[in-house]
Scaffold this active site. Structure first.
Site, PDB file in Angstrom:
ATOM      1  N   CYS A   1       4.646   0.655  18.198  1.00 45.11           N
ATOM      2  CA  CYS A   1       4.781   0.328  16.769  1.00 45.11           C
ATOM      3  C   CYS A   1       5.981   1.058  16.178  1.00 45.11           C
ATOM      4  O   CYS A   1       6.081   2.281  16.280  1.00 45.11           O
ATOM      5  CB  CYS A   1       3.512   0.723  16.030  1.00 45.11           C
ATOM      6  SG  CYS A   1       3.684   0.634  14.232  1.00 45.11           S
TER       7      CYS A   1
ATOM      8  N   CYS B   1       4.818   3.792  13.401  1.00 46.48           N
ATOM      9  CA  CYS B   1       4.005   4.976  13.687  1.00 46.48           C
ATOM     10  C   CYS B   1       4.876   6.245  13.736  1.00 46.48           C
ATOM     11  O   CYS B   1       6.051   6.184  14.097  1.00 46.48           O
ATOM     12  CB  CYS B   1       3.261   4.803  15.010  1.00 46.48           C
ATOM     13  SG  CYS B   1       1.723   3.877  14.891  1.00 46.48           S
TER      14      CYS B   1
ATOM     15  N   ASP C   1      15.577  -1.660   8.002  1.00 47.68           N
ATOM     16  CA  ASP C   1      16.665  -1.877   8.962  1.00 47.68           C
ATOM     17  C   ASP C   1      17.155  -3.322   8.933  1.00 47.68           C
ATOM     18  O   ASP C   1      18.229  -3.632   9.428  1.00 47.68           O
ATOM     19  CB  ASP C   1      16.186  -1.521  10.374  1.00 47.68           C
ATOM     20  CG  ASP C   1      15.681  -0.078  10.450  1.00 47.68           C
ATOM     21  OD1 ASP C   1      16.261   0.790   9.763  1.00 47.68           O
ATOM     22  OD2 ASP C   1      14.703   0.181  11.180  1.00 47.68           O
TER      23      ASP C   1
ATOM     24  N   HIS D   1      -2.220   4.020  12.438  1.00 48.43           N
ATOM     25  CA  HIS D   1      -1.931   2.628  12.768  1.00 48.43           C
ATOM     26  C   HIS D   1      -3.151   1.732  12.547  1.00 48.43           C
ATOM     27  O   HIS D   1      -3.017   0.526  12.340  1.00 48.43           O
ATOM     28  CB  HIS D   1      -1.491   2.557  14.242  1.00 48.43           C
ATOM     29  CG  HIS D   1      -1.020   1.210  14.681  1.00 48.43           C
ATOM     30  ND1 HIS D   1       0.239   0.726  14.379  1.00 48.43           N
ATOM     31  CD2 HIS D   1      -1.632   0.225  15.392  1.00 48.43           C
ATOM     32  CE1 HIS D   1       0.376  -0.493  14.899  1.00 48.43           C
ATOM     33  NE2 HIS D   1      -0.753  -0.821  15.511  1.00 48.43           N
TER      34      HIS D   1
ATOM     35  N   ASN E   1       2.684  -7.483   2.093  1.00 48.04           N
ATOM     36  CA  ASN E   1       2.227  -8.657   2.827  1.00 48.04           C
ATOM     37  C   ASN E   1       1.245  -8.156   3.854  1.00 48.04           C
ATOM     38  O   ASN E   1       1.607  -7.350   4.713  1.00 48.04           O
ATOM     39  CB  ASN E   1       3.387  -9.328   3.575  1.00 48.04           C
ATOM     40  CG  ASN E   1       4.113 -10.314   2.698  1.00 48.04           C
ATOM     41  OD1 ASN E   1       3.568 -10.811   1.722  1.00 48.04           O
ATOM     42  ND2 ASN E   1       5.337 -10.591   3.055  1.00 48.04           N
TER      43      ASN E   1
ATOM     44  N   SER F   1       4.332  -9.065  10.457  1.00 50.24           N
ATOM     45  CA  SER F   1       4.465  -8.969  11.905  1.00 50.24           C
ATOM     46  C   SER F   1       3.852  -7.697  12.473  1.00 50.24           C
ATOM     47  O   SER F   1       3.701  -7.575  13.684  1.00 50.24           O
ATOM     48  CB  SER F   1       5.947  -9.047  12.289  1.00 50.24           C
ATOM     49  OG  SER F   1       6.674  -8.071  11.567  1.00 50.24           O
TER      50      SER F   1
ATOM     51  N   HIS G   1       0.405  -2.182  11.142  1.00 49.04           N
ATOM     52  CA  HIS G   1       0.456  -0.827  10.586  1.00 49.04           C
ATOM     53  C   HIS G   1       0.500  -0.940   9.055  1.00 49.04           C
ATOM     54  O   HIS G   1       1.290  -1.711   8.511  1.00 49.04           O
ATOM     55  CB  HIS G   1       1.698  -0.094  11.094  1.00 49.04           C
ATOM     56  CG  HIS G   1       1.667   1.372  10.817  1.00 49.04           C
ATOM     57  ND1 HIS G   1       1.532   2.319  11.804  1.00 49.04           N
ATOM     58  CD2 HIS G   1       1.706   2.059   9.652  1.00 49.04           C
ATOM     59  CE1 HIS G   1       1.511   3.519  11.259  1.00 49.04           C
ATOM     60  NE2 HIS G   1       1.618   3.388   9.949  1.00 49.04           N
TER      61      HIS G   1
ATOM     62  N   HIS H   1       1.528  -0.987   5.610  1.00 49.74           N
ATOM     63  CA  HIS H   1       2.815  -0.729   4.972  1.00 49.74           C
ATOM     64  C   HIS H   1       3.122  -1.789   3.925  1.00 49.74           C
ATOM     65  O   HIS H   1       2.548  -2.872   3.937  1.00 49.74           O
ATOM     66  CB  HIS H   1       3.940  -0.694   6.011  1.00 49.74           C
ATOM     67  CG  HIS H   1       4.272  -2.043   6.593  1.00 49.74           C
ATOM     68  ND1 HIS H   1       3.485  -2.678   7.530  1.00 49.74           N
ATOM     69  CD2 HIS H   1       5.309  -2.890   6.351  1.00 49.74           C
ATOM     70  CE1 HIS H   1       4.016  -3.847   7.847  1.00 49.74           C
ATOM     71  NE2 HIS H   1       5.135  -4.009   7.143  1.00 49.74           N
TER      72      HIS H   1
ATOM     73  N   GLN I   1       6.521  -3.073   1.002  1.00 50.33           N
ATOM     74  CA  GLN I   1       7.973  -3.127   0.872  1.00 50.33           C
ATOM     75  C   GLN I   1       8.392  -2.988  -0.581  1.00 50.33           C
ATOM     76  O   GLN I   1       7.608  -3.227  -1.496  1.00 50.33           O
ATOM     77  CB  GLN I   1       8.503  -4.463   1.394  1.00 50.33           C
ATOM     78  CG  GLN I   1       8.275  -4.698   2.866  1.00 50.33           C
ATOM     79  CD  GLN I   1       8.972  -5.963   3.326  1.00 50.33           C
ATOM     80  OE1 GLN I   1      10.182  -6.115   3.150  1.00 50.33           O
ATOM     81  NE2 GLN I   1       8.218  -6.886   3.884  1.00 50.33           N
TER      82      GLN I   1
HETATM   83 ZN   LIG Z   1       1.815   1.916  13.739  1.00 53.17          ZN
END
Ligand SMILES: [Zn+2]
Ligand SMILES: [Zn+2]
Length: 354
Positions: free
Chosen positions: A55, A58, A81, A118, A158, A166, A169, A171, A173
């Protein structure tokens, strides 16, 4: 003479108005009168490792750009990125007869890991950890919004492969940019017009109606209320809003930020419990533009747009009439609110573990 039954929102096709964006939607409750099947699938008890060596989010793992993530213990924020926005774009524009128009756009894309774990999602995180997410959202909004080249900061999450996410984990944005994009721009126009006419925010008056009617409430605490908006387009769409009219996260006091974390946790637990699955959605905050002006008409809020309709796998698609005309729904927002409201506040996985 045939007697005309009186108009009933629970039975008769009708249009509902969304005062936040000025658009309408079609509600067809008669199409949902067939019996509710409920979720017929086994509860989703998939488990993931607490740390996944493959991942890129992580702690300690290496990202696509070759940089290793720190061994973070709370939240972790970094520049995306593969950001859709860049801040090194030359100014420029194109205008051919008003028909071919373009202008350069600059901005920043950032990623926020909610937790080093995770295997967790927001509803499985502790209130203190979710408060950490609220704090990082606040800091990012303040810092990015203070930049003279940033006029609007969009914070969102999302969640779930069905939403195109995708990586499981936990997260979210941030896309921050020079101009105010479409949805908040529509809400700016609507909220300003209402504020100028009434001297109160649109959502202050809307919330007062919902608190009195109660039929569309999902949950509340001292400072926040979650409800299915009268004009919800997605089956189990919700709006999470503070009782006090603040224009952005930086205006919340400590108690209001704790209460925001509490409401976020509880609402996402209700969602997961509805179909006993990790409930997918796109969710995000709408706040005042960061153009250096005060926008007292802006009332901070968070939208949840989940696609699921009848089970963990049966989802709604915005197609056909909805692409060509406007949003449409069968189950009413009142019915959806009742379903969401009646869910347990203990996460179903916590129950099944024993
Ligand atoms: Zn992760
Ligand atoms: Zn909004």
């Amino acid at each position: 003479m045939a007697e005309h039954p009186s108009f009933d929102l629970a039975q008769h096709p009708h249009r509902r108005y969304n005062p936040l964006n000025g658009e309408w939607l079609l509600v067809s409750p008669h199409r949902a009168l067939r019996p509710w099947q409920g979720q017929q699938e086994a509860p989703d008890t998939e488990t993931r490792p607490a740390h996944d060596p493959t991942c890129y989010l992580c702690p300690g793992n290496v990202r696509a750009n070759g940089a290793p993530n720190p061994d973070y213990t709370g939240t972790f924020v970094f520049d995306n990125d593969f950001a859709a926005l860049r801040d090194d774009v030359p100014a420029g524009q194109l205008n051919q007869g008003g028909l071919l128009r373009a202008e350069s756009e600059s901005g920043v894309g950032r990623v926020i890991c909610f937790s080093p774990r995770h295997d967790l999602t927001l509803p499985e995180m502790s209130p203190a950890a979710i408060r950490g997410v609220v704090d990082v959202w606040t800091d990012e909004y303040r810092t990015l919004g203070a930049r003279p080249d940033i006029g609007y900061v969009q914070i969102f999450e999302n969640k779930g492969a069905v939403m195109g996410c995708s990586n499981p984990h936990p997260h979210g944005q941030i896309w921050a940019q020079r101009t105010v994009p479409g949805e908040p721009a529509k809400e700016s126009v609507q909220q300003l017009a209402y504020y100028q006419e009434h001297g109160r925010t649109l959502l202050t008056d809307y919330l007062a109606i919902e608190l009195a009617e109660k039929t569309r409430l999902v949950l509340e605490n001292e400072h926040w209320v979650a409800l299915v908006p009268f004009w919800a387009g997605w089956p189990f769409e919700t709006l999470l809003l503070p009782r006090r009219a603040v224009s952005d996260l930086t205006q919340l006091n400590e108690a209001e930020k704790d209460a925001f974390a509490d409401a976020l946790r509880r609402l996402t637990i209700h969602y997961d419990n509805l179909f006993q699955t990790s409930f997918p959605y796109s969710a995000g905050l709408h706040q005042q533009p960061t153009d250096g002006q005060a926008h007292p008409e802006w009332h901070l809020h968070m939208h949840f747009f989940p696609p699921l309709l009848r089970s963990a796998t049966v989802r709604k698609f915005m197609v056909g009439y909805e692409l060509l005309a406007n949003a449409q729904r069968d189950i009413t927002p009142e019915w959806a609110a009742e379903r969401l409201r009646s869910q347990s506040e203990v996460h179903y996985k916590a129950v099944s573990v024993n």
